[in-house]
Write a protein that holds these residues in place. Structure first.
Motif, PDB file in Angstrom:
ATOM      1  N   TRP A  80      81.449 -35.448 -61.865  1.00 38.68           N
ATOM      2  CA  TRP A  80      80.102 -35.341 -62.468  1.00 38.68           C
ATOM      3  C   TRP A  80      79.021 -35.474 -61.396  1.00 38.68           C
ATOM      4  CZ3 TRP A  80      76.675 -38.941 -65.799  1.00 38.68           C
ATOM      5  CH2 TRP A  80      75.869 -38.174 -66.638  1.00 38.68           C
ATOM      6  N   MET A  81      79.210 -36.437 -60.483  1.00 41.96           N
ATOM      7  CA  MET A  81      78.238 -36.653 -59.411  1.00 41.96           C
ATOM      8  C   MET A  81      78.170 -35.427 -58.492  1.00 41.96           C
ATOM      9  SD  MET A  81      77.894 -39.958 -56.927  1.00 41.96           S
ATOM     10  CE  MET A  81      79.261 -39.660 -55.798  1.00 41.96           C
ATOM     11  N   GLY A  82      79.343 -34.869 -58.148  1.00 38.82           N
ATOM     12  CA  GLY A  82      79.370 -33.732 -57.233  1.00 38.82           C
ATOM     13  C   GLY A  82      78.773 -32.484 -57.848  1.00 38.82           C
ATOM     14  N   GLU A  83      79.134 -32.203 -59.114  1.00 35.52           N
ATOM     15  CA  GLU A  83      78.656 -30.975 -59.751  1.00 35.52           C
ATOM     16  C   GLU A  83      77.156 -30.990 -59.978  1.00 35.52           C
ATOM     17  OE1 GLU A  83      80.515 -29.439 -63.219  1.00 35.52           O
ATOM     18  OE2 GLU A  83      82.512 -29.592 -62.339  1.00 35.52           O
ATOM     19  N   ASN A  84      76.561 -32.190 -60.099  1.00 33.12           N
ATOM     20  CA  ASN A  84      75.129 -32.287 -60.357  1.00 33.12           C
ATOM     21  C   ASN A  84      74.334 -32.643 -59.109  1.00 33.12           C
ATOM     22  OD1 ASN A  84      74.786 -31.845 -63.332  1.00 33.12           O
ATOM     23  ND2 ASN A  84      76.444 -33.347 -63.302  1.00 33.12           N
TER      24      ASN A  84
END
Lengths: 193, 193, 193, 193
Positions: A94-98
């Motif tokens: 979630w952190m990487g994709e956003n």
């Protein structure tokens, strides 16, 4: 309770977590270097989580190696730790994709905080069972790293709403603080041989 | 037949099941806390399944530790148990994504029921081989928890068509009933040392 | 060459294959029993593959347990077998999603055929190294099951273009033929104790 | 530091990497042989990566078996190697899906290059700890294969912009060069027995 099987099961779960994380790095559709650009934050968060899982595997290994007998409470405290660690691929993804947006960075910090609390509980139960005069208890001693990490994670969770890169920096610094194997516990083996 | 390799294989499968379940928690597309709201039932069912898999791993560990020699029937009864346990990620994902709708909750109960029957068959074969006068047979004794669990799952399967949250509550209660390690079998080790 | 680590690695790969197959059973979008209907062939092919992987794990376990020293050729023959087994989730998924259409059923048979050939090569190399007068060589003896299986798979591959359900039936029959643990090799242990 | 647990963890991670790679071979939607045609490059790159992971597992096994005591640096050098190996499924998937386009083939080469450097670092640390007069140091000797591989990968990375099939050929040739188990280290065991 057989300590060996607990170690093997924990190692298995950790090996799977550290490896399936890579499935969150989705194969891009383009075939140029530019297709890799949006993957930059994904890979960055992957590296950070890989470091943290390596640290947990390493410290967990030292802790259980020093542990005496295992009981039901220790077993469930260990599963509790594995539960929070099992959420690493999700929070990392979630952190990487956003692209390190504030809320995903906060959730990543909450996950790190819960892991550190779960680890502290496990360590506490193992020391209690070994006795406060045991080698392990002396080796862990004041446990300064273990005591300040949760506060640093808390700082990271709060400061992401100022600027998420401050939080990212804090998470990286805590990782580097832990990166060295726990010399205190390692000392036992060296004297033990 | 080497018991150690059967244990290692079962632990491997259980470690993978408990970990790949997290792949059913899909990374949301939004980047706010509101993006996490639809994940609430998914995470809830994840926690429940994590507990059940922890319980099965724990009890399975005790059971095989007490088992004497392994034969082909025990090996296949073990694979039969692993088969039903391997469906946990699927039934968990369906129940979570549909916010505990009646039919997915019923299927989850059917899966729990089949796991408990498969476990009972495995336990039965191991006791038969150890002898009804063995320590294991005495330790398991009347096996009240093992006998009432299937009926509670059945109640959960039926009552979901009244209100699925009743079923959810039943599944949680059964999990808590089992959460304590099986003291009866544990007693053997303590006297054995 | 350490046989234990070869066994552990093979068990690990087999445990992962048998478990990630469940990821091919995609969680359906509906929430009624009717949403499960299209999953029927998927689950059927899942059960068949679960049986085959259980059979391979079981026979592989017996074979390596009886093996003497391991050399580089045996190691690569083992990886060759694991390669074909690693394609089980893919061929299973394709066969299940297409409701046992002729071509996917043929490909499934080709995969089974290649696995059986790879197993035969591995067995051949292990016997060669143990010596044709070894217990293992005597125990395997004429290896009738191993010799007729490839021809039955071939029949399945060809007959799918008449009717794929004939092939499915053949694959099921071969599985049941193997389902019993290999009594020939098991006899060694019983006399060995 | 317990060498056994380091070996078990590395084996676990390698077993998972080699197996989850198959998840990149997506089940096609058609049900004819023609549906398999676009999978040809995907399967080809899968076979190449399977070979490389088999080679790394094999050489890693020999290296750690010969290693003496493990320290923190060796542990992290090992995790560093596992990090680059964990990217194999991603780079394999990208290369296969894009039918060996120049940039994905270059990235695959970069990944191979980083793995070979990480392996060299690990080997270097283990030799340093064992002593340059140790059996391991003598066995590895001039390490010609280890020294020319990075240059061949570099050639592959550059030449993909001329024609990616030249690079593919180079990667295949390096794999075949390594395919034979490392006779130098194996010699130790044979004299050791």
């Amino acid at each position: 309770m057989n300590k060996g099987r607990l170690e093997a099961f924990s190692d298995g779960v950790l090996a799977i977590i550290i490896t399936i994380m890579v499935l969150e790095i989705k194969v891009p559709h383009g075939q140029d270097f530019s297709a890799l650009t949006p993957l930059f934050p994904v890979v960055l968060s992957y590296i950070l989580s890989f470091l943290y899982l390596g640290i947990y595997w390493n410290n967990h290994h030292h802790l259980l190696h020093s542990a005496g007998k295992i009981n039901g409470n220790i077993l469930w405290a260990n599963l509790h730790l594995l539960f929070w660690l099992s959420l690493v691929p999700f929070t990392t993804g979630w952190m990487g994709e956003n692209n390190f947006a504030p809320v995903p960075v906060a959730l990543y910090g909450i996950m790190l905080l819960m892991c550190s609390i779960a680890y502290w509980i496990l360590q506490h139960l193992i020391i209690n069972r070994s006795g406060h005069e045991s080698e392990l208890a002396h080796a862990i001693g004041k446990d300064i790293k273990g005591k300040i990490s949760p506060f640093l994670y808390l700082a990271g969770i709060v400061l992401t709403f100022v600027n998420p890169w401050i939080s990212g920096l804090i998470y990286v610094l805590v990782a580097f603080m832990w990166l060295l194997p726990d010399r205190r516990i390692e000392r036992i083996y060296e004297t033990k041989g």
